[in-house]
Design a protein around this motif. Structure first.
Motif, mmCIF file in Angstrom:
data_model
loop_
_atom_site.group_PDB
_atom_site.id
_atom_site.type_symbol
_atom_site.label_atom_id
_atom_site.label_comp_id
_atom_site.label_asym_id
_atom_site.label_seq_id
_atom_site.Cartn_x
_atom_site.Cartn_y
_atom_site.Cartn_z
ATOM 1 N N THR B 203 0.851 -1.199 0.000
ATOM 2 C CA THR B 203 0.000 0.000 0.000
ATOM 3 C C THR B 203 0.886 1.249 0.000
ATOM 4 O OG1 THR B 203 -0.057 0.053 2.378
ATOM 5 C CG2 THR B 203 -1.852 -1.124 1.282
ATOM 6 N N GLU B 204 0.322 2.381 -0.479
ATOM 7 C CA GLU B 204 1.108 3.618 -0.600
ATOM 8 C C GLU B 204 1.595 4.095 0.780
ATOM 9 O OE1 GLU B 204 2.199 4.657 -3.318
ATOM 10 O OE2 GLU B 204 3.037 6.589 -2.766
ATOM 11 N N ILE B 205 0.717 3.950 1.773
ATOM 12 C CA ILE B 205 1.094 4.395 3.126
ATOM 13 C C ILE B 205 2.279 3.582 3.634
ATOM 14 C CG2 ILE B 205 0.331 4.350 5.543
ATOM 15 C CD1 ILE B 205 -2.267 5.534 4.691
ATOM 16 N N ARG B 206 2.222 2.281 3.400
ATOM 17 C CA ARG B 206 3.317 1.413 3.856
ATOM 18 C C ARG B 206 4.608 1.770 3.115
ATOM 19 N NH1 ARG B 206 4.143 -3.204 6.755
ATOM 20 N NH2 ARG B 206 5.796 -4.546 5.953
ATOM 21 N N VAL B 207 4.488 2.053 1.836
ATOM 22 C CA VAL B 207 5.673 2.433 1.047
ATOM 23 C C VAL B 207 6.291 3.712 1.614
ATOM 24 C CG1 VAL B 207 6.450 3.253 -1.223
ATOM 25 C CG2 VAL B 207 4.876 1.318 -1.067
ATOM 26 N N ILE B 208 5.420 4.684 1.886
ATOM 27 C CA ILE B 208 5.920 5.989 2.372
ATOM 28 C C ILE B 208 6.527 5.852 3.771
ATOM 29 C CG2 ILE B 208 5.206 8.338 3.051
ATOM 30 C CD1 ILE B 208 5.255 7.887 0.011
ATOM 31 N N ILE B 209 5.782 5.202 4.667
ATOM 32 C CA ILE B 209 6.238 5.143 6.059
ATOM 33 C C ILE B 209 7.401 4.158 6.234
ATOM 34 C CG2 ILE B 209 5.538 4.657 8.471
ATOM 35 C CD1 ILE B 209 4.177 7.153 7.297
ATOM 36 N N SER B 210 7.218 2.923 5.780
ATOM 37 C CA SER B 210 8.222 1.897 6.072
ATOM 38 C C SER B 210 9.458 1.989 5.194
ATOM 39 C CB SER B 210 7.624 0.507 5.905
ATOM 40 O OG SER B 210 6.533 0.348 6.743
ATOM 41 N N HIS B 211 9.256 2.385 3.971
ATOM 42 C CA HIS B 211 10.409 2.370 3.063
ATOM 43 C C HIS B 211 11.006 3.756 2.858
ATOM 44 C CE1 HIS B 211 9.818 -1.852 2.009
ATOM 45 N NE2 HIS B 211 8.523 -1.590 2.087
ATOM 46 N N ALA B 212 10.160 4.727 2.497
ATOM 47 C CA ALA B 212 10.715 6.054 2.178
ATOM 48 C C ALA B 212 11.134 6.815 3.443
ATOM 49 C CB ALA B 212 9.686 6.854 1.388
ATOM 50 N N LEU B 213 10.184 6.953 4.384
ATOM 51 C CA LEU B 213 10.488 7.781 5.563
ATOM 52 C C LEU B 213 11.655 7.218 6.365
ATOM 53 C CD1 LEU B 213 9.731 10.231 7.254
ATOM 54 C CD2 LEU B 213 8.141 8.821 8.537
ATOM 55 N N ARG B 214 11.689 5.924 6.502
ATOM 56 C CA ARG B 214 12.750 5.318 7.300
ATOM 57 C C ARG B 214 14.122 5.642 6.709
ATOM 58 N NH1 ARG B 214 13.066 -0.646 10.015
ATOM 59 N NH2 ARG B 214 15.069 -0.256 10.996
ATOM 60 N N ASN B 215 14.203 5.588 5.375
ATOM 61 C CA ASN B 215 15.483 5.877 4.731
ATOM 62 C C ASN B 215 15.789 7.377 4.696
ATOM 63 O OD1 ASN B 215 16.767 3.343 3.725
ATOM 64 N ND2 ASN B 215 14.650 3.063 3.043
ATOM 65 N N ALA B 216 14.728 8.175 4.791
ATOM 66 C CA ALA B 216 14.933 9.640 4.744
ATOM 67 C C ALA B 216 15.146 10.222 6.139
ATOM 68 C CB ALA B 216 13.727 10.292 4.092
ATOM 69 N N PHE B 217 15.043 9.382 7.160
ATOM 70 C CA PHE B 217 14.956 9.914 8.522
ATOM 71 C C PHE B 217 16.284 10.377 9.134
ATOM 72 C CE2 PHE B 217 13.236 10.156 12.857
ATOM 73 C CZ PHE B 217 12.055 10.806 12.565
ATOM 74 N N ILE B 218 17.422 9.918 8.592
ATOM 75 C CA ILE B 218 18.711 10.286 9.220
ATOM 76 C C ILE B 218 18.915 11.810 9.271
ATOM 77 C CG2 ILE B 218 21.243 10.141 8.958
ATOM 78 C CD1 ILE B 218 20.188 7.574 10.055
ATOM 79 N N PRO B 219 18.791 12.522 8.142
ATOM 80 C CA PRO B 219 18.959 13.983 8.232
ATOM 81 C C PRO B 219 17.882 14.644 9.092
ATOM 82 C CG PRO B 219 18.367 13.338 5.992
ATOM 83 C CD PRO B 219 18.632 12.078 6.735
ATOM 84 N N ILE B 220 16.674 14.061 9.100
ATOM 85 C CA ILE B 220 15.600 14.643 9.935
ATOM 86 C C ILE B 220 15.974 14.496 11.412
ATOM 87 C CG2 ILE B 220 13.146 14.495 10.529
ATOM 88 C CD1 ILE B 220 12.713 13.243 7.710
ATOM 89 N N LEU B 221 16.512 13.339 11.736
ATOM 90 C CA LEU B 221 16.918 13.089 13.128
ATOM 91 C C LEU B 221 18.025 14.062 13.551
ATOM 92 C CD1 LEU B 221 16.084 11.058 15.298
ATOM 93 C CD2 LEU B 221 18.002 9.646 14.633
ATOM 94 N N THR B 222 18.946 14.329 12.645
ATOM 95 C CA THR B 222 20.022 15.283 12.940
ATOM 96 C C THR B 222 19.415 16.650 13.228
ATOM 97 O OG1 THR B 222 21.337 14.093 11.329
ATOM 98 C CG2 THR B 222 22.203 16.199 12.063
ATOM 99 N N GLN B 223 18.426 17.020 12.425
ATOM 100 C CA GLN B 223 17.756 18.316 12.611
ATOM 101 C C GLN B 223 17.036 18.351 13.955
ATOM 102 O OE1 GLN B 223 17.897 20.970 10.393
ATOM 103 N NE2 GLN B 223 16.924 22.055 12.090
ATOM 104 N N ILE B 224 16.381 17.234 14.314
ATOM 105 C CA ILE B 224 15.671 17.177 15.604
ATOM 106 C C ILE B 224 16.671 17.360 16.748
ATOM 107 C CG2 ILE B 224 14.395 15.634 17.165
ATOM 108 C CD1 ILE B 224 13.132 14.371 14.619
ATOM 109 N N GLY B 225 17.816 16.684 16.646
ATOM 110 C CA GLY B 225 18.850 16.795 17.690
ATOM 111 C C GLY B 225 19.332 18.219 17.825
#
Lengths: 507, 319
Positions: B203-225
């Motif tokens: 499903t599109e939601i699963r693609v976005i959350i599990s695959h895309a967001l997870r791989n895109a999250f490193i720079p976001i996490l740096t920003q959060i820190g």
């Protein structure tokens, strides 16, 4: 925005442990003031906010009535044994908030401890600790280094509140806890630094029926615009010194109004007579002519307070409107200023510098207004804005040419201001004045018991300062507080911009 | 980390040496006499040489003593630790709200690139990034406290008191996270493995959350820190508008009153907390990205154990 609205709707009244009373609670007076005391020890600070709090916990031997005259409070009376020995008799029905008796030993201990610990209580600078003694439980003698006939007025100020010696010893000097014991109408219940102070009625209080409101909550809100908002939101009963530009909008809010008080404080342009080219009296006089005091004050304060009409405020003993007119009556006189500059050796104009505290926006406004005004007279004035702490040192070293600064005639006599510019005081360097005749005249006044005669001597001292153009009075300060309409008993007291919360009740 | 902290302390201590102003004059106020100034200098040890004072400060700090305030002559630690929770609440809740809003807005912007949603959210995030926090805070107070009377204007005494400051910080924080999420997601959703996931019928939601967001999250996490670190000691303006006694204002007051021990202890402690936050963010990378986990060696032992167990089972089977 949607989230904010939802959160607001869901938010219950589930106050945490550090909760505040409801704004409508008739048993709690909610006050907002600018500064945090940091510690609850009388004499440990010299600012008004600190002392306003101390007054609720610690009481003084005397107080000033509505006419500015000294009346007994914890004392029953006083007499001068000789020029330097001040004998005080005390009430015998006073107890500290821990139930112990208030005695002469506490008075003498409070004074000598402050001197030995170098607490910033300048009123005890006059006291000779070795000459202080306890006569009996309710009589003591305070020895002075030199005569000071207004000493009783100094003792009215909350910095001179009396603390309990026994509580100091028992609490090991913990003035955030066990040692913070006084005879005042309120006792300390809790304190969260920088946030809130909670007090409740002293059950042993000697004045029957007081305090009229049993609980007192004082919150610290340092930003004046936030204090104004707090007043308009009607979240507190009394909000001290909200932003002056918001007085009108507060008055326009239903349920709250502004209460104004006249103070003993005057803001001056202090001219450093020890620093070239301000050591030239013609330059100083030229500067006095080149500025427009009324326009400057109007710009900075609007109609709040009043442009100076004397070198001290009108209610102060020594005030002399005629003398002020003699020296500063010419007002804004550009041609006169130019002529004086030429006489002083600066026919082509002069470069000068004024130092102001950059945290005080009104004083910065005044300096910038003057900068524009004096240009016409050929004075190129630069404004040196400094942080408060470095500025104090800069002024104490006499490095400035001129600065804007306020002095309060704390005793309601001119000596309250004059005593701050005597040898040994760091404030003297602000005007760099070295006139032995002035110092001698001040000492003569301090030793004169007759009030009327003393007033004449103060006038002579003030005339010397004006004649030498050491300081140009600019503004007689006022104070304001936003007070809810349902409060009774609020007034600004004469002694150091104080409020006696014990008289206030909610109706 | 210890070396970095030591260097920070020495640097700050030295910096404070060059700040003009005599603390004794601040302590004593207008009535300061030369005699009293000398007494205060002696009491506070201000006349001692620089190295003696630095050594004394470091020694005290090692023993857990943050020193005594020049202004109040009371220990700093109780005052500091009574304010610390308030600053932490603002920083963590503000960043949490900002992260939720920012990540959601960033995902929508990326998935619906160049749509009306993308443009509106970009404008909102630019507004959040450019609007001064004190202005935003004042606006909220005027609307929700003064006009509507729904929320308290100032203070920090209940859940209701926290709503406005947390939302103010959250909105500002969300701006940077939105932009970071958008750009990071745009990069990831064009990758082959996203196409593969879709081709596998997820499903599109699963693609976005599990695959895309997870791989895109490193720079976001740096920003959060970096947002948490910034807001731990840097919410002075928000603290001022809402009259919250946090450590930002405490340190600022220390600067104004030349209260060197307060300034030093405050900044050193903020540095220490920032170091811990950075450490935990680094650790979190490993749980998001298996490649980083592998470089740390996590899971290697498990694999070895599993391999050994398989081998033993195989051996047993033969016997």
């Amino acid at each position: 925005m949607l989230m904010l609205l939802s959160l607001a709707a869901c938010g219950g009244g589930d106050d945490g442990g550090n909760s505040t009373a409801d704004a409508d609670d008739p048993n709690t007076l909610k006050v907002v003031q600018p500064d945090d005391p940091g510690v609850f020890q009388p004499g440990n600070n010299d600012d008004q906010d600190f002392n306003r709090l101390m007054r609720q916990m610690y009481e003084t031997l005397f107080y000033m009535d509505e006419n500015g005259e000294v009346q007994p409070w914890l004392a029953t009376g006083y007499e001068w044994e000789d020029d330097t020995h001040f004998k005080v008799t005390l009430r015998d029905d006073v107890k500290f908030s821990d139930g112990s008796d208030f005695t002469a030993e506490d008075v003498i201990w409070t004074i000598t401890y402050a001197i030995e610990s170098a607490l910033p209580n300048s009123h005890y600078n006059l006291v000779d600790a070795a000459e202080c003694s306890v006569v009996d439980d309710y009589t003591c003698i305070i020895g002075l280094k030199q005569p000071c006939m207004t000493f009783a007025a100094h003792l009215c100020l909350p910095e001179c509140g009396i603390a309990s010696k026994a509580a100091f010893e028992a609490g090991n000097g913990d003035y955030l806890g066990a040692s913070a014991i006084g005879t005042g109408p309120y006792k300390l219940d809790s304190y969260t630094q920088g946030d809130i102070i909670k007090m409740s009625a002293n059950e042993y209080y000697w004045r029957e029926g007081e305090p009229k409101t049993p609980n007192l909550e004082i919150r610290i809100v340092s930003a004046d615009t936030t204090r104004a908002t707090e007043a308009r939101a009607l979240s507190s009963d009394i909000v001290i010194s909200p932003n002056t530009r918001e007085f009108e909008s507060i008055d326009a809010t239903d349920g709250i109004h502004m209460e104004y008080g006249v103070t003993a404080n005057t803001v001056y342009l202090l001219l450093n007579t020890a620093k070239a080219p301000m050591d030239n009296v013609k330059v100083r006089e030229a500067f006095a002519r080149a500025i427009n005091v009324e326009a400057t004050v109007q710009l900075a304060y609007g109609d709040f307070g009043s442009p100076a009409s004397g070198i001290v405020c009108p209610a102060i003993l020594g005030y002399d409107a005629e003398a002020y007119q003699t020296y500063y009556g010419a007002g804004h006189d550009v041609e006169g200023a130019k002529a004086l500059l030429a006489e002083g050796g600066y026919p082509d104009g002069i470069d000068l510098e004024i130092t102001v505290d950059n945290a005080d926006s009104q004083r910065c406004d005044m300096a910038e207004a003057m900068q524009a005004q004096v240009l016409e007279a050929g004075i190129n004035l630069s404004v040196n804005k400094m942080e408060s702490a470095p500025m104090r040192e800069y002024l104490a070293q006499g490095s400035h040419q001129m600065c804007i600064y306020g002095f309060t005639a704390l005793t309601m006599e001119a000596d309250g201001m004059l005593s701050q510019i005597q040898p040994g005081s760091s404030a003297l360097a602000r005007i760099g004045y070295d006139n032995q005749a002035f110092f001698d005249k001040y000492n003569e006044g301090a030793a004169t018991e007759d009030r009327e005669a003393r007033g004449e001597i103060w006038k002579e001292c003030l005339n010397m300062l004006m004649e030498d153009y050491t300081m140009i009075p600019l503004w007689h300060k006022s104070i304001g507080a936003a007070v809810k309409d349902n409060l009774e008993g609020f007034f600004w007291a004469k002694d150091y911009e104080e409020i006696y919360f014990q008289y206030i009740e909610k109706t | 980390m210890a070396l970095a902290l030591l260097a920070t302390i020495v640097f700050l201590f030295t910096l404070m040496e060059f700040v003009p102003g005599d603390p004794a004059l601040v302590v004593l106020g207008e009535g300061a006499t030369e005699e009293n100034i000398a007494a205060i200098h002696k009491e506070l040890g201000l006349d001692d040489p620089y190295l003696v004072r630095l050594g004394r400060y470091l020694g005290d700090l090692l023993q857990g003593d943050m020193g005594t305030s020049y202004k109040t002559r009371q220990p700093i630690a109780p005052a500091f630790f009574s304010r610390l929770p308030l600053s932490m609440i603002i920083a963590f809740w503000g960043v949490l709200v900002g992260t939720i809003l920012g990540v959601l807005a960033g995902i929508i912007s990326a998935v619906k690139q160049y749509s009306i949603f993308d443009r509106v959210l970009t404008v909102i995030s630019l507004f959040g990034a450019s609007a001064p926090s004190f202005w935003l805070a004042m606006m909220f107070v005027l609307i929700f406290s003064v006009k509507l009377g729904w929320l308290p204007a100032t203070g920090s005494y209940s859940f209701k008191h926290w709503i406005l400051p947390v939302v103010t910080i959250g909105l500002q924080c969300s701006a940077s996270i939105t932009r970071m999420t958008r750009s990071s997601m745009l990069e990831v959703i064009r990758q082959d493995y996203i196409r593969t996931a879709r081709a596998k019928g997820q499903t599109e939601i699963r693609v976005i959350i599990s695959h895309a967001l997870r791989n895109a999250f490193i720079p976001i996490l740096t920003q959060i820190g970096s947002n948490i670190n910034g807001y731990l000691g840097g919410t002075v303006l928000v603290e001022s508008v809402f009259a919250i006694p946090g450590i930002g204002n405490y340190v600022l007051d220390g600067v104004k009153t030349m209260d060197t021990p307060v300034v030093l202890s405050g900044i050193v402690f903020i540095c220490l907390m920032c170091s811990f936050v950075t450490f935990f963010i680094d650790m979190a990378y490993a749980f998001i990205d298996p490649r980083i986990k592998a470089t740390y060696g996590f899971g290697v032992k498990k694999k070895k154990k599993a391999a050994v167990a398989t081998a033993k089972t195989t051996e047993g089977g033969e016997g």
